[in-house]
Design an enzyme around this catalytic site. Sequence first.
Site, PDB file in Angstrom:
ATOM      1  N   GLU A 147      11.950   6.008  23.149  1.00 36.59           N
ATOM      2  CA  GLU A 147      12.118   7.007  23.974  1.00 36.59           C
ATOM      3  C   GLU A 147      12.378   8.258  23.096  1.00 36.59           C
ATOM      4  O   GLU A 147      12.821   8.139  21.725  1.00 36.59           O
ATOM      5  CB  GLU A 147      13.259   6.843  24.890  1.00 36.59           C
ATOM      6  CG  GLU A 147      13.094   5.665  25.643  1.00 36.59           C
ATOM      7  CD  GLU A 147      14.324   5.426  26.888  1.00 36.59           C
ATOM      8  OE1 GLU A 147      14.236   4.331  27.485  1.00 36.59           O
ATOM      9  OE2 GLU A 147      15.160   6.226  26.654  1.00 36.59           O
ATOM     10  N   GLY A 149      15.118   9.880  22.904  1.00 32.93           N
ATOM     11  CA  GLY A 149      16.211  10.034  22.348  1.00 32.93           C
ATOM     12  C   GLY A 149      16.597   8.605  21.927  1.00 32.93           C
ATOM     13  O   GLY A 149      17.850   8.362  21.461  1.00 32.93           O
ATOM     14  N   ALA A 150      15.879   7.648  21.743  1.00 29.44           N
ATOM     15  CA  ALA A 150      16.117   6.372  21.348  1.00 29.44           C
ATOM     16  C   ALA A 150      14.848   5.817  20.754  1.00 29.44           C
ATOM     17  O   ALA A 150      14.113   5.246  21.414  1.00 29.44           O
ATOM     18  CB  ALA A 150      16.440   5.501  22.540  1.00 29.44           C
ATOM     19  N   GLN A 301      -5.755   7.376 -21.060  1.00 27.44           N
ATOM     20  CA  GLN A 301      -4.352   6.245 -20.826  1.00 27.44           C
ATOM     21  C   GLN A 301      -3.314   6.616 -19.634  1.00 27.44           C
ATOM     22  O   GLN A 301      -2.983   5.660 -18.906  1.00 27.44           O
ATOM     23  CB  GLN A 301      -3.614   6.452 -22.215  1.00 27.44           C
ATOM     24  CG  GLN A 301      -4.340   5.549 -23.359  1.00 27.44           C
ATOM     25  CD  GLN A 301      -3.632   5.669 -24.567  1.00 27.44           C
ATOM     26  OE1 GLN A 301      -2.714   6.705 -24.784  1.00 27.44           O
ATOM     27  NE2 GLN A 301      -3.883   4.817 -25.483  1.00 27.44           N
ATOM     28  N   GLY A 361      -8.646  12.364  -8.121  1.00 28.54           N
ATOM     29  CA  GLY A 361      -8.756  13.987  -8.422  1.00 28.54           C
ATOM     30  C   GLY A 361      -9.034  14.639  -7.194  1.00 28.54           C
ATOM     31  O   GLY A 361      -8.835  14.365  -6.013  1.00 28.54           O
ATOM     32  N   GLU A 385       8.745   0.625  14.042  1.00 23.06           N
ATOM     33  CA  GLU A 385       9.214  -0.588  13.954  1.00 23.06           C
ATOM     34  C   GLU A 385      10.790  -0.315  13.131  1.00 23.06           C
ATOM     35  O   GLU A 385      10.897  -1.356  12.399  1.00 23.06           O
ATOM     36  CB  GLU A 385       8.634  -1.811  13.424  1.00 23.06           C
ATOM     37  CG  GLU A 385       7.559  -1.984  14.753  1.00 23.06           C
ATOM     38  CD  GLU A 385       6.896  -3.179  14.439  1.00 23.06           C
ATOM     39  OE1 GLU A 385       7.378  -4.176  14.047  1.00 23.06           O
ATOM     40  OE2 GLU A 385       5.642  -3.369  14.873  1.00 23.06           O
TER      41      GLU A 385
END
Length: 407
Positions: A147, A149-150, A301, A361, A385
């Site tokens: 949610e 807020g959760a 390298q 690049g 999760e």
Amino acid sequence: MTTVASAPQSGTPNTVSAGDTPEVDDEDLRAILAQTREFIRTAVVPREQEIADADEIPADLRAQAKAMGLFGFAIPQRWGGLGLDLAQDVELAMELGYTTLALRSMFGTNNGIAGQVLVGFGTEAQKVRWLERIASGEVVASFALTESGAGSDPAGLRTAAVRDGEDWVITGDKRFITNAPVADLFVVFARTRPADDSGPGIAVFLVPAGRPGLSVGVKDRKMGQEGSWTADVHFDGVRVPGDALVGGSEDVGFRAAMTSLARGRVHIAAMAVGQAQRALDESVEYAATATQGGTPVGDFQLVQAMLADQQTGVMAGRALVRDAAAKWVSGEDRRIAPSSAKLFCTEMVGKVADLAVQVHGGTGYMRDVPVERIYRDVRLLRLYEGTSEIQRLIIGRGLVRRARSVR
């Protein structure tokens, strides 16, 4: 593609519960992994751009996944699934993770956080009604927990379920719900009472799509993972019968959520390893063939150092995932190890993807180049999760509790 393994018909005795001992022997597992790898690399990888452009998994790929049993790979064979335990699940997840993460998302909740709630906590009648159809792909299940807020902390749930006679009436809003636009069944977490000394007061309900008062918002527009659909889900006085309460108990919800999420974290870690392997392979191929000033990029390298860091991360992640899965199956550790695996592997794949863009690049910054898509797709793994921050809290708190318990 042919079916990777045949599952017994309904009624075959189920001698194990999810995550305990495997129902698939090593030979069959090798066959499943080999056919999955062939499917991923010959059928899905060549169509990744098509999936991204259309924001949808093609119907023929969906049909092949169904025929292979992928909608029920972690569902016990009694219910028509393949019956992989978590140690086998992660081997499959590393194969699935090699391509666009949207493919796994298509059937991930059936096998994972939604399906495992039913496998581990559903009543026999609930399993009979839903699990075979979930395993076959006839039913797409959604895990409706998050949610506004959760998110990572389910204790903050505000969606409410109120008993009305024999029924329950659910009201509230959920966010970022995977597969919501196509879901046939919502596994919905709701608060039935304030948290108290007897528990957090969170229950879980099985809510079929189409119930009056249930509506799904428009598809979310996300940074990446095109083809994986999420949306808000709204419950406006949605009435369900008493037998929709998972496990027949109001106190099942929080434990079901935590258990399913912990198991899912090991799976997500394995997905991250698969995606990291793909980013590494793309980097090595580019470094071996692209030139700068007439010299192959891979001869420099500093580029070799980036490849070395990628390889090290992939190998470490693979080892950690396998160890965490083994600890889950044995029951040795179903809390700290899953969070450790998810934390390390999802952070690792972000670094590997970033290095992949760097190796390429300017080419790596262009759309339609695999590493550019991977760079965007894997960012979500550190959020859902349970965020990386939540994993650190679980690990740290768990270690302190473990130390105190042995004193």
